[in-house]
Design a protein around this motif. Structure first.
Motif, mmCIF file in Angstrom:
data_model
loop_
_atom_site.group_PDB
_atom_site.id
_atom_site.type_symbol
_atom_site.label_atom_id
_atom_site.label_comp_id
_atom_site.label_asym_id
_atom_site.label_seq_id
_atom_site.Cartn_x
_atom_site.Cartn_y
_atom_site.Cartn_z
ATOM 1 N N ASN A 189 -17.590 14.106 40.710
ATOM 2 C CA ASN A 189 -18.109 15.477 40.670
ATOM 3 C C ASN A 189 -17.636 16.221 41.919
ATOM 4 O O ASN A 189 -18.306 16.210 42.949
ATOM 5 C CB ASN A 189 -19.638 15.445 40.600
ATOM 6 C CG ASN A 189 -20.213 16.763 40.135
ATOM 7 O OD1 ASN A 189 -19.761 17.316 39.143
ATOM 8 N ND2 ASN A 189 -21.213 17.258 40.834
ATOM 9 N N ASP A 190 -16.468 16.856 41.834
ATOM 10 C CA ASP A 190 -15.835 17.495 42.987
ATOM 11 C C ASP A 190 -15.924 19.014 42.911
ATOM 12 O O ASP A 190 -16.149 19.599 41.841
ATOM 13 C CB ASP A 190 -14.362 17.084 43.073
ATOM 14 C CG ASP A 190 -14.199 15.610 43.401
ATOM 15 O OD1 ASP A 190 -15.037 15.082 44.155
ATOM 16 O OD2 ASP A 190 -13.241 14.991 42.894
ATOM 17 N N ASP A 191 -15.696 19.652 44.065
ATOM 18 C CA ASP A 191 -15.681 21.113 44.124
ATOM 19 C C ASP A 191 -14.401 21.671 43.514
ATOM 20 O O ASP A 191 -13.307 21.135 43.747
ATOM 21 C CB ASP A 191 -15.787 21.583 45.575
ATOM 22 C CG ASP A 191 -17.183 21.385 46.143
ATOM 23 O OD1 ASP A 191 -18.132 21.257 45.343
ATOM 24 O OD2 ASP A 191 -17.325 21.351 47.377
ATOM 25 N N HIS A 192 -14.548 22.732 42.746
ATOM 26 C CA HIS A 192 -13.413 23.448 42.158
ATOM 27 C C HIS A 192 -13.694 24.944 42.226
ATOM 28 O O HIS A 192 -14.847 25.368 42.359
ATOM 29 C CB HIS A 192 -13.199 23.041 40.695
ATOM 30 C CG HIS A 192 -12.819 21.602 40.507
ATOM 31 N ND1 HIS A 192 -11.513 21.171 40.522
ATOM 32 C CD2 HIS A 192 -13.583 20.496 40.314
ATOM 33 C CE1 HIS A 192 -11.486 19.857 40.338
ATOM 34 N NE2 HIS A 192 -12.735 19.418 40.210
ATOM 35 N N ILE A 193 -12.637 25.728 42.124
ATOM 36 C CA ILE A 193 -12.786 27.182 42.062
ATOM 37 C C ILE A 193 -12.870 27.583 40.595
ATOM 38 O O ILE A 193 -11.949 27.347 39.816
ATOM 39 C CB ILE A 193 -11.605 27.897 42.741
ATOM 40 C CG1 ILE A 193 -11.459 27.426 44.186
ATOM 41 C CG2 ILE A 193 -11.805 29.405 42.688
ATOM 42 C CD1 ILE A 193 -12.678 27.641 45.047
ATOM 43 N N ILE A 194 -13.987 28.174 40.212
ATOM 44 C CA ILE A 194 -14.205 28.643 38.846
ATOM 45 C C ILE A 194 -14.335 30.156 38.909
ATOM 46 O O ILE A 194 -15.123 30.677 39.705
ATOM 47 C CB ILE A 194 -15.492 28.050 38.243
ATOM 48 C CG1 ILE A 194 -15.460 26.524 38.310
ATOM 49 C CG2 ILE A 194 -15.680 28.519 36.802
ATOM 50 C CD1 ILE A 194 -14.402 25.892 37.466
ATOM 51 N N GLY A 195 -13.555 30.857 38.101
ATOM 52 C CA GLY A 195 -13.669 32.300 38.214
ATOM 53 C C GLY A 195 -13.021 33.102 37.117
ATOM 54 O O GLY A 195 -12.232 32.602 36.303
ATOM 55 N N THR A 196 -13.396 34.373 37.113
ATOM 56 C CA THR A 196 -12.772 35.392 36.282
ATOM 57 C C THR A 196 -11.782 36.134 37.170
ATOM 58 O O THR A 196 -11.546 35.747 38.320
ATOM 59 C CB THR A 196 -13.842 36.355 35.741
ATOM 60 O OG1 THR A 196 -14.515 36.963 36.865
ATOM 61 C CG2 THR A 196 -14.880 35.609 34.910
ATOM 62 N N GLY A 198 -17.031 32.291 24.715
ATOM 63 C CA GLY A 198 -15.702 32.781 24.383
ATOM 64 C C GLY A 198 -14.979 33.436 25.540
ATOM 65 O O GLY A 198 -13.793 33.776 25.418
ATOM 66 N N GLN A 199 -15.666 33.617 26.664
ATOM 67 C CA GLN A 199 -15.030 34.243 27.828
ATOM 68 C C GLN A 199 -14.007 33.274 28.444
ATOM 69 O O GLN A 199 -14.170 32.064 28.408
ATOM 70 C CB GLN A 199 -16.076 34.609 28.876
ATOM 71 C CG GLN A 199 -17.098 35.634 28.418
ATOM 72 C CD GLN A 199 -16.517 37.038 28.323
ATOM 73 O OE1 GLN A 199 -15.425 37.311 28.822
ATOM 74 N NE2 GLN A 199 -17.234 37.930 27.656
ATOM 75 N N THR A 200 -12.958 33.846 29.026
ATOM 76 C CA THR A 200 -11.901 33.033 29.634
ATOM 77 C C THR A 200 -12.085 32.948 31.141
ATOM 78 O O THR A 200 -12.327 33.951 31.812
ATOM 79 C CB THR A 200 -10.507 33.626 29.315
ATOM 80 O OG1 THR A 200 -10.327 33.628 27.895
ATOM 81 C CG2 THR A 200 -9.401 32.779 29.947
ATOM 82 N N LEU A 201 -11.983 31.727 31.655
ATOM 83 C CA LEU A 201 -12.067 31.465 33.087
ATOM 84 C C LEU A 201 -10.828 30.710 33.530
ATOM 85 O O LEU A 201 -10.036 30.242 32.698
ATOM 86 C CB LEU A 201 -13.300 30.609 33.402
ATOM 87 C CG LEU A 201 -14.672 31.165 33.023
ATOM 88 C CD1 LEU A 201 -15.731 30.086 33.221
ATOM 89 C CD2 LEU A 201 -15.003 32.384 33.862
ATOM 90 N N LYS A 202 -10.662 30.594 34.834
ATOM 91 C CA LYS A 202 -9.611 29.747 35.384
ATOM 92 C C LYS A 202 -10.228 28.710 36.312
ATOM 93 O O LYS A 202 -11.128 29.012 37.082
ATOM 94 C CB LYS A 202 -8.581 30.580 36.156
ATOM 95 C CG LYS A 202 -7.504 31.202 35.290
ATOM 96 C CD LYS A 202 -6.414 31.825 36.152
ATOM 97 C CE LYS A 202 -5.294 32.387 35.287
ATOM 98 N NZ LYS A 202 -4.205 32.960 36.122
ATOM 99 N N ILE A 203 -9.729 27.468 36.201
ATOM 100 C CA ILE A 203 -10.143 26.413 37.115
ATOM 101 C C ILE A 203 -9.084 26.291 38.203
ATOM 102 O O ILE A 203 -7.901 26.106 37.901
ATOM 103 C CB ILE A 203 -10.298 25.065 36.381
ATOM 104 C CG1 ILE A 203 -11.345 25.171 35.265
ATOM 105 C CG2 ILE A 203 -10.706 23.961 37.367
ATOM 106 C CD1 ILE A 203 -11.501 23.903 34.454
ATOM 107 N N ASP A 204 -9.517 26.434 39.442
ATOM 108 C CA ASP A 204 -8.625 26.351 40.606
ATOM 109 C C ASP A 204 -7.456 27.341 40.521
ATOM 110 O O ASP A 204 -6.375 27.102 41.065
ATOM 111 C CB ASP A 204 -8.081 24.922 40.770
ATOM 112 C CG ASP A 204 -9.186 23.929 41.078
ATOM 113 O OD1 ASP A 204 -10.184 24.339 41.693
ATOM 114 O OD2 ASP A 204 -9.067 22.752 40.693
#
Length: 797
Positions: A101-108, A164-170
Motif C-alpha cells: 500500500n504505497d503513496d501515489h499521485i491521483i488526480g484530475t 465514469g470520471q477519468t483520473l491519472k495515476i502518477d
C-alpha cells in the motif's frame, strides 16, 4: 424499607463530606482509567473484525533461513498466486496478488492528491467484502479501472458523481472510476487504502514487472487469500510449504534454494496483535502492549478499590455506638447489614456515573495520544453489564466488613464504652496501603525505563546529518529526466546546499540482494545486503562519514561500477582492507570507500550490511540539503515552485528526514505517554487514600496528641509521630517493588538489541520520590493536628 435505607445512606454520605469526596473521587478515577484502557483493548482486540470473512482471510507468508537464522516476511514472488490457484484451488475461495500500500499521485486535470493505495487482482473487492456506495465489486474487471474510497472521491469530486470520471495515476496512467467504497475503519489493516486499481494495469507500468511473472527470486509483492469453509490453516500451511522451494529449484536458482523458503498462511485474526517472529516462531507483537495495559488497568482498579475499602472500613469503626443504639431499639442484624450495604452500593454506583462523565471529557485527548478513534459503547449491553456489575461488586466488597463485622457487636459492650477494635484491626488496611504503593512504585519505575529506552535509542549516532535534510518521493521520471536543470535552478535560489537521487529514502532500505560474492567468501555463507543506488552527490547531501577510501565522484568514469560499503558490510565480509576489493554480482564492482554505519531501518536493531551503488536509472527519491543559513519555511517557499515546474503532474510533497526518523519511535513513545498518564493517576489515587487514612488516624488520636502537647511535645515531634507509620509502610512497599520491577523491566529491555541499562538512579529517584510524596500527603493532617489547641482536643465528649 429500601427507600429508608437509601435516605439514611445519603444522610451519612453528606455528614462525612471529606471522606465521601475522597472515596468517590478515588473510585471514579480508577473506574475511568479502567474504562479508557478497556476501550483501548477492545479497539485492539477487534482489529480487522470489520471484514465479513475475518475468520477465513489469510495472508501467504514465508520463512527463509539465512546463516542459521530463520526470518519471516510477507514479501513473495509473483508466481506464488497462480501456483496456489492451479494446484491447491480446492482450499481457497480467492487468491489475490497485491502490491504494498504505497503513496501515489491521483488526480484530475485541475486537482492532484497524494494518496496511499494498491494495485490488486480483480477478486480483491470480494475478498475484502467492500461496502460499495457506488458501483459494485466487479469494478476491477477492466484493466483501466480504479475504485475510490468515499473520502478520496469526495476530495476529488465534491458532491458530483465520480462514476465514469477519468483520473491519472502518477500523472501517467489514465483510469476510469468504476466504484466508490466506504472508508475502512481506523482499526483495520487497510485503513489508509484510499484506492484500488487493477493488477493488469500494474503489469504495464514497468518492463520488469512482466519479466517477474515466472521469476521465483523477486520477493516484491503480497498474496492474500480466503480459505474455503472447513479448511484448516495448519493443514493448508503444510500443503503449500514447499511451493516456492520447488519453483526456485526448477528455475535453477541454487542460491535462492539455499535459503530453504517455506510458505505458510497466516490468519487475519493474528496480523495485528501477533506480528513479530523470531527464528520462524511467532513471539508476540502488540498483544504484549494489550497485556501490559490490561495489567495496569487492573492495578489502578485495585488501587481505587483498596482506597474505597480502607476508608469504608476505617470509618465504619466509628459507628460502633450507632450499631449499639440501633440494636437496643430493636434493629435486626439483617437490617443493619442492609443499611451498610446500601451506603457502599450508593457510593460505588455514584462513582460509576462520575467515571462515565470523566471518560467522556477525557476521550478526545486520549484518542489523540493513543492515535485512536474510540467512543463510549453506549449501545452495548455488555458494556453496561460489566460497568454496573463491577459497581455492585465493589460496593458489596467494600460494605462487607462493616456489614458483617459491626452488625455482630453486642450492644452492652458498645454502649458501656468497653468495646475496642481488635489488636490487629488495622493490619488489613496496612497491608492494602503497602500493596497500593508497591504497585505505584513499580509503575513509576517501568514508565521511567520506557522513556529512558526511547531517549537512549534517539541519541544513538545515526551516521548522517538529519537536520535540514529533505526527502521528495519521485512518482514519475520527470525530475530525473531534467535533474541537471532542476539542480541548477534550485541552487540558484540559495535555498539548498546540495541535491541527489537515491533508490531508497535515508530512513529506510527498500531493496536487498543475495547473490554477491567476493574473494575469500565462505561458500556456505549466505548474504542479504541492503542495496541503495545513489548519484555521486548523495554522500555530500546526506552528510555521511567516510572512514576509509573515498566518496563517489563524477571525475571517475569507473565509478559507474563502484561501490561504497558500510562498516557492517566490512565486518560481515571479514575484510581487513576492503578498498579496491572486487564484489561480484552481474558485474564486478570495486569498493572505493567505507562509510560509518547509517541507522536507516529500526533504531533498536543492529545496522544491516549495506552497499551503495551508482544509480543508472531514475531514483525513487530526491534528497535535498537545505541551506542552514536560511529558515526552513523560507527555503521551502523558494524551492516549491521549481519542483512544481519540473514535476507538474505531482504536488510538491516533501518530508524532513528528522521527522521521518522520529516516527520510528512513535509506538514506544505512545506507550510511554499512556503508561505515564496512568501512572500519574495511580499515584494520585494512592495519595488520596493516604490522605484519607491520615485524616482518619488524626481524628482517632486527637486526645493523644493533645496530651503529648501538654507534656511538651513540639510540632516537629508530633509531625514525626503522625508520619512515621506511613513512611514505614511506603518503605516496605519500596523494598518489595524495586526487585520486582527490576526483574520484569530487565526482561522487557532485552527485547531490544540496542538498549539502555537499568541505572541505579532510576530506582533511587523513585524511592526518594515515593517517600517525599508520602510526607507531603500526610504532612497537612499531621501539622494541622499538631497545631490544634490541646484544650479543644482534650474537651470531654
Amino acid at each position: 424499607m429500601i427507600r429508608n435505607y437509601l435516605k439514611v445512606a445519603w444522610r451519612n454520605l453528606l455528614r462525612n463530606k471529606a471522606s465521601t469526596f475522597i472515596n468517590i473521587a478515588g473510585l471514579s478515577l480508577g473506574m475511568a482509567v479502567v474504562m479508557l484502557i478497556g476501550l483501548w483493548i477492545y479497539d485492539e482486540m477487534s482489529w480487522d473484525k470489520y471484514f465479513k470473512n475475518y475468520d477465513r482471510i489469510v495472508q501467504v507468508m514465508q520463512h527463509q533461513t539465512l546463516n542459521g537464522d530463520v526470518g519471516t516476511q510477507p514479501n513473495l514472488p509473483m508466481p506464488v498466486a497462480p501456483k496456489l490457484r492451479q494446484e491447491y484451488g480446492s482450499n481457497f475461495k480467492y487468491v489475490v496478488m497485491s502490491t504494498f500500500n504505497d503513496d501515489h499521485i491521483i488526480g484530475t486535470n485541475d486537482k492532484k492528491l497524494k494518496q496511499a493505495g494498491s494495485y490488486m487482482e480483480a477478486e480483491a473487492p470480494d475478498l475484502l467484502t467492500l461496502d460499495m456506495l457506488r458501483g459494485n465489486r466487479k469494478g476491477l474487471k477492466d484493466m483501466s479501472s480504479i475504485m475510490l474510497s468515499a473520502s478520496l472521491a469526495k476530495a476529488l469530486f465534491g458532491t458530483a458523481d465520480p462514476m465514469g470520471q477519468t483520473l491519472k495515476i502518477d500523472g501517467q496512467f489514465p483510469v476510469k472510476v468504476t466504484g466508490v467504497y466506504a472508508d475502512f475503519p481506523a482499526n483495520t489493516t487497510f485503513h489508509d487504502m484510499a484506492f484500488i486499481s487493477t493488477w493488469t494495469l500494474y503489469m504495464t507500468t514497468e518492463p520488469w514487472h512482466i519479466h517477474s511473472i515466472n521469476h521465483w527470486g523477486n520477493n516484491s509483492w503480497m498474496v492474500y487469500a480466503q480459505l474455503n469453509p472447513g479448511v484448516d490453516v495448519a493443514v493448508v500451511s503444510a500443503k503449500i510449504k514447499d511451493v516456492k522451494l520447488k519453483g526456485i529449484t526448477l528455475e535453477g536458482d541454487k542460491l535462492g534454494a539455499s535459503f530453504r523458503p517455506a510458505l505458510f498462511v497466516y490468519p487475519m485474526s493474528r496480523w495485528h496483535l501477533y506480528s513479530e517472529f523470531k527464528n520462524g516462531v511467532c513471539t508476540g507483537g502488540k498483544i504484549e502492549f494489550v497485556i501490559m495495559f490490561g495489567i495496569i488497568g487492573l492495578f489502578v482498579l485495585v488501587l481505587a478499590c483498596i482506597n474505597f475499602m480502607n476508608l469504608s472500613t476505617a470509618r465504619s469503626e466509628k459507628r460502633a455506638k450507632e450499631v449499639g443504639i440501633r440494636k437496643t431499639l430493636g434493629s435486626a442484624r439483617t437490617q443493619l447489614i442492609s443499611q451498610f450495604f446500601s451506603e457502599s452500593l450508593l457510593m460505588s454506583v455514584f462513582a460509576f456515573v462520575v467515571a462515565l462523565f470523566l471518560v467522556q471529557l477525557a476521550l478526545s485527548l486520549f484518542n489523540q495520544v493513543a492515535d485512536k478513534r474510540m467512543a463510549i459503547l453506549w449501545s452495548s449491553p455488555v458494556f453496561w453489564l460489566i460497568g454496573i456489575g463491577f459497581s455492585l461488586l465493589t460496593g458489596l466488597l467494600a460494605g462487607s466488613y462493616p456489614a458483617f463485622y459491626l452488625s455482630s457487636f453486642r450492644p452492652v459492650k458498645v454502649l458501656k464504652g468497653t468495646f475496642k477494635a481488635g489488636r490487629f484491626a488495622a493490619l488489613p488496611r496496612k497491608v492494602l496501603v503497602v500493596l497500593q504503593f508497591t504497585v505505584s512504585v513499580m509503575l513509576i519505575i517501568g514508565t521511567m525505563i520506557v522513556f529512558k529506552q526511547v531517549e537512549y535509542s534517539k541519541d544513538r549516532p545515526v551516521g548522517y546529518s538529519r537536520a535540514g535534510l529533505l526527502q521528495v518521493e519521485a512518482q514519475n521520471n520527470d525530475m530525473h529526466n531534467h535533474f541537471a536543470a532542476l539542480k541548477n535552478d534550485l541552487q540558484q535560489t540559495g535555498a539548498i546546499v546540495n541535491i541527489a537521487e537515491s533508490g531508497s529514502p535515508v530512513t529506510n532500505v527498500n531493496s536487498y540482494y543475495s547473490d554477491f560474492t567476493w574473494e575469500g567468501k565462505d561458500p556456505a555463507l549466505q548474504t542479504n545486503f541492503g542495496i541503495i543506488p545513489v548519484t555521486p552527490d548523495y554522500g555530500k547531501t546526506v552528510g555521511w562519514k567516510i572512514i576509509a577510501g573515498r566518496d563517489f565522484s563524477k571525475d571517475f568514469a569507473t565509478d559507474s561500477l563502484a561501490v561504497v560499503v558500510n562498516e557492517a558490510a566490512v565486518k560481515f565480509m571479514n575484510m581487513k582492507d576492503p578498498i579496491g576489493k572486487i564484489m561480484k554480482e552481474d558485474h564486478n564492482y570495486h569498493i572505493i570507500g567505507v562509510v560509518k554505519d547509517m541507522v536507516m531501518t529500526s533504531p533498536y536493531e543492529p545496522v544491516n550490511p549495506t552497499l551503495f551503488l551508482g544509480l543508472n536509472e531514475a531514483g525513487s527519491f530526491i534528497n535535498v540539503r537545505l541551506n542552514p543559513n536560511m529558515g526552513p519555511h523560507e527555503a521551502i517557499e523558494k524551492i516549491a515552485p521549481i519542483f512544481a515546474r519540473y514535476n507538474p503532474e505531482s504536488p510538491f510533497d516533501y518530508k524532513f528526514a528528522d521527522s521521518e526518523y522520529a516516527k520510528k519511535f512513535q509506538d514506544e513513545e505512545r506507550i510511554g505517554k499512556l503508561a505515564g498518564f496512568f501512572t500519574v493517576l495511580a499515584i494520585f489515587i494512592s495519595c488520596l487514600g493516604l490522605f484519607g487514612m491520615a485524616t482518619f488516624m488524626a481524628e482517632q488520636r486527637t486526645k493523644e496528641i493533645g496530651i503529648r502537647k501538654v507534656l511538651g511535645a513540639t510540632v516537629f515531634n508530633l509531625w514525626g509521630l503522625m508520619s512515621k507509620d506511613f513512611v514505614a509502610l511506603v518503605s516496605i512497599a519500596i523494598i518489595i517493588a524495586i526487585p520486582t520491577a527490576y526483574y520484569f523491566m530487565q526482561g522487557w529491555i532485552k527485547n531490544y538489541n540496542y538498549h539502555t541499562d537499568l541505572s541505579w538512579w532510576i530506582f533511587a529517584a523513585t524511592a526518594a520520590g515515593a517517600i517525599i510524596i508520602t510526607l507531603l500527603t500526610v504532612s497537612y493532617q499531621g501539622i494541622k493536628s499538631a497545631l490544634m489547641n490541646p484544650v479543644k482536643s482534650l474537651r470531654s465528649e
